[in-house]
Design a protein around this motif. Structure first.
Motif, PDB file in Angstrom:
ATOM      1  N   VAL A  28       1.114  -0.899  -0.326  1.00  0.00           N
ATOM      2  CA  VAL A  28      -0.062   0.074   0.057  1.00  0.00           C
ATOM      3  C   VAL A  28       1.164   1.496   0.280  1.00  0.00           C
ATOM      4  O   VAL A  28       1.605   1.339   0.861  1.00  0.00           O
ATOM      5  N   PRO A  29       0.631   1.968  -1.368  1.00  0.00           N
ATOM      6  CA  PRO A  29       1.908   3.548  -1.418  1.00  0.00           C
ATOM      7  C   PRO A  29       0.850   4.383  -0.267  1.00  0.00           C
ATOM      8  O   PRO A  29      -0.181   4.575   0.086  1.00  0.00           O
ATOM      9  N   VAL A  30       1.299   4.991   0.718  1.00  0.00           N
ATOM     10  CA  VAL A  30       1.266   5.773   1.661  1.00  0.00           C
ATOM     11  C   VAL A  30       1.895   7.113   1.551  1.00  0.00           C
ATOM     12  O   VAL A  30       2.584   7.225   1.163  1.00  0.00           O
ATOM     13  N   ASP A  31       1.220   8.001   2.310  1.00  0.00           N
ATOM     14  CA  ASP A  31       1.383   9.229   2.509  1.00  0.00           C
ATOM     15  C   ASP A  31       1.240   9.788   4.264  1.00  0.00           C
ATOM     16  O   ASP A  31       0.490   9.273   4.636  1.00  0.00           O
ATOM     17  N   LEU A  32       2.268  10.011   4.898  1.00  0.00           N
ATOM     18  CA  LEU A  32       2.642  10.246   6.012  1.00  0.00           C
ATOM     19  C   LEU A  32       1.775  11.810   6.627  1.00  0.00           C
ATOM     20  O   LEU A  32       2.085  12.351   5.678  1.00  0.00           O
ATOM     21  N   ALA A  33       1.289  11.839   7.368  1.00  0.00           N
ATOM     22  CA  ALA A  33       0.105  12.383   8.394  1.00  0.00           C
ATOM     23  C   ALA A  33       1.194  13.081   9.244  1.00  0.00           C
ATOM     24  O   ALA A  33       2.091  13.191   9.900  1.00  0.00           O
ATOM     25  N   ALA A  34       0.705  13.229  10.862  1.00  0.00           N
ATOM     26  CA  ALA A  34       0.812  14.144  11.866  1.00  0.00           C
ATOM     27  C   ALA A  34       2.122  12.473  12.107  1.00  0.00           C
ATOM     28  O   ALA A  34       1.509  11.612  12.552  1.00  0.00           O
ATOM     29  N   PRO A  35       3.166  12.969  13.281  1.00  0.00           N
ATOM     30  CA  PRO A  35       3.746  11.849  13.438  1.00  0.00           C
ATOM     31  C   PRO A  35       2.866  11.223  14.683  1.00  0.00           C
ATOM     32  O   PRO A  35       2.023  11.684  15.748  1.00  0.00           O
ATOM     33  N   LEU A  36       3.422  10.072  15.954  1.00  0.00           N
ATOM     34  CA  LEU A  36       2.232   9.450  16.296  1.00  0.00           C
ATOM     35  C   LEU A  36       3.667   9.116  17.126  1.00  0.00           C
ATOM     36  O   LEU A  36       4.650   9.574  17.419  1.00  0.00           O
ATOM     37  N   LEU A  37       3.493   9.064  18.564  1.00  0.00           N
ATOM     38  CA  LEU A  37       4.068   8.695  19.420  1.00  0.00           C
ATOM     39  C   LEU A  37       6.013   7.702  19.375  1.00  0.00           C
ATOM     40  O   LEU A  37       5.244   6.697  18.623  1.00  0.00           O
ATOM     41  N   THR A  38       6.520   7.684  19.533  1.00  0.00           N
ATOM     42  CA  THR A  38       8.329   7.345  19.071  1.00  0.00           C
ATOM     43  C   THR A  38       8.176   6.738  20.344  1.00  0.00           C
ATOM     44  O   THR A  38       8.122   6.222  21.508  1.00  0.00           O
ATOM     45  N   GLN A  39       8.434   5.040  19.887  1.00  0.00           N
ATOM     46  CA  GLN A  39       9.189   3.847  20.818  1.00  0.00           C
ATOM     47  C   GLN A  39      10.214   4.075  21.159  1.00  0.00           C
ATOM     48  O   GLN A  39      11.295   3.988  20.385  1.00  0.00           O
TER      49      GLN A  39
END
Length: 313
Positions: free
Chosen positions: A62-73
């Motif tokens: 699935v090609p995706v575009d990035l939106a807002a960041p989530l939590l960093t692990q």
């Protein structure tokens, strides 16, 4: 098989969504016999957003575009080193211009990923094996319920490095060899955020900075004289007032203060420190990526990140 539930791509800006109406995309790793989020490692000289987009498509198709960041692990490896994994909200894309800017990917071997599956958010909680992955799901659900899962991406670009010249007016100076390399590296970076609109100040170097991406994606590159006339604030207010697809604005240093002011005004207290308030605002060849949410129809800064083109040869 997709049912009537929504993936992040289906959501409209500002709409609040319950967990029962949300779907997420998971992958199964046979080596560990676990379900997790798509992820991987960056290649040499590859920025993290570009690596994220590539890895998702390799593992899921699935090609995706990035939106807002989530939590960093963050977690400690057996060697004693600390590993950091960065995540973003991703929305699937079929935009032909954006897809033209990306290189073909090689699917992950079945020994690494043998299945990817869209599942309801509530079902995902019981499927995800690791506690950290379940925390990420909680973050996704919280954003969906708050109406901030889907955002508008606004990218401010500082023109690439310029040729040194005292005889040529600033408006006519062109990119140096390094600046040209930076503009080419912008193609992958802007593509990872799914940029569909571009706007440039009239000066030559700003247009040269965005032209490689605009040409590859088949986008027009309108010029805003206001960005040279000290009216950057009015330009940004208009953009924020008419939310739409991801966009990039390339402006000279003198316009950045005005462009940033309306973004700072919609920043919650926790975000204020992420928006620069003094020179140089941005370095040459640097991007400020702002994710704007519209909960209840009101613009709100959700997150800000910075990315700089790698130095060219």
């Amino acid at each position: 098989m997709r049912d009537t539930a929504l993936s992040p791509s289906d959501l409209k800006l500002g709409v609040r969504v319950s967990p029962q109406d949300l779907q997420v995309l998971l992958v199964h790793r046979p080596r560990y016999d676990d379900w997790s989020w798509p992820k991987g490692k960056s290649d040499l000289d590859e920025t993290l957003p570009v690596a994220g987009v590539r890895e998702v498509e390799e593992e899921t198709g699935v090609p995706v575009d990035l939106a807002a960041p989530l939590l960093t692990q963050r977690y400690r490896l057996g060697s004693g080193q600390t590993k950091e994994v960065y995540y973003w909200v991703g929305t699937s894309t079929e935009h032909p211009g954006v897809l033209r800017t990306r290189l073909p990917v090689t699917p992950a071997p079945s020994s690494e990923i043998d299945e990817s599956r869209w599942v309801a958010a509530e079902q995902a909680r019981s499927m995800l094996t690791r506690r950290g992955d379940r925390r990420l799901l909680t973050d996704v659900i919280a954003k969906a319920q708050a109406g901030t899962l889907r955002t508008m991406t606004v990218i401010l670009a500082r023109q690439g490095s310029l040729e040194a010249s005292r005889e040529v007016p600033a408006s006519e100076r062109q990119l140096s060899r390094l600046g040209v390399a930076q503009s080419r590296q912008f193609v992958d970076m802007l593509s990872s955020f799914g940029v569909r609109r571009a706007l440039s100040a009239p000066r030559r170097a700003c247009q040269e900075t965005l032209l490689p991406y605009a040409h590859t994606a088949g986008l027009s590159l309108p010029v805003a004289d206001e960005l040279e006339a000290g009216e950057g604030e009015a330009v940004m207010r208009k953009l924020l007032g008419t939310p739409g697809s991801p966009l990039v604005v390339c402006a000279p240093r003198r316009a950045l203060a005005g462009l940033l002011k309306p973004i700072r005004e919609i920043a919650p207290h926790s975000m204020m420190r992420k928006v620069p308030v003094k020179e140089p605002f941005l370095r040459s060849g640097q991007l400020l990526v702002a994710h704007i949410g519209y909960p209840d129809g009101q613009a709100q800064l959700i997150d800000v990140s910075y990315h700089r083109a790698l130095r060219g040869s």
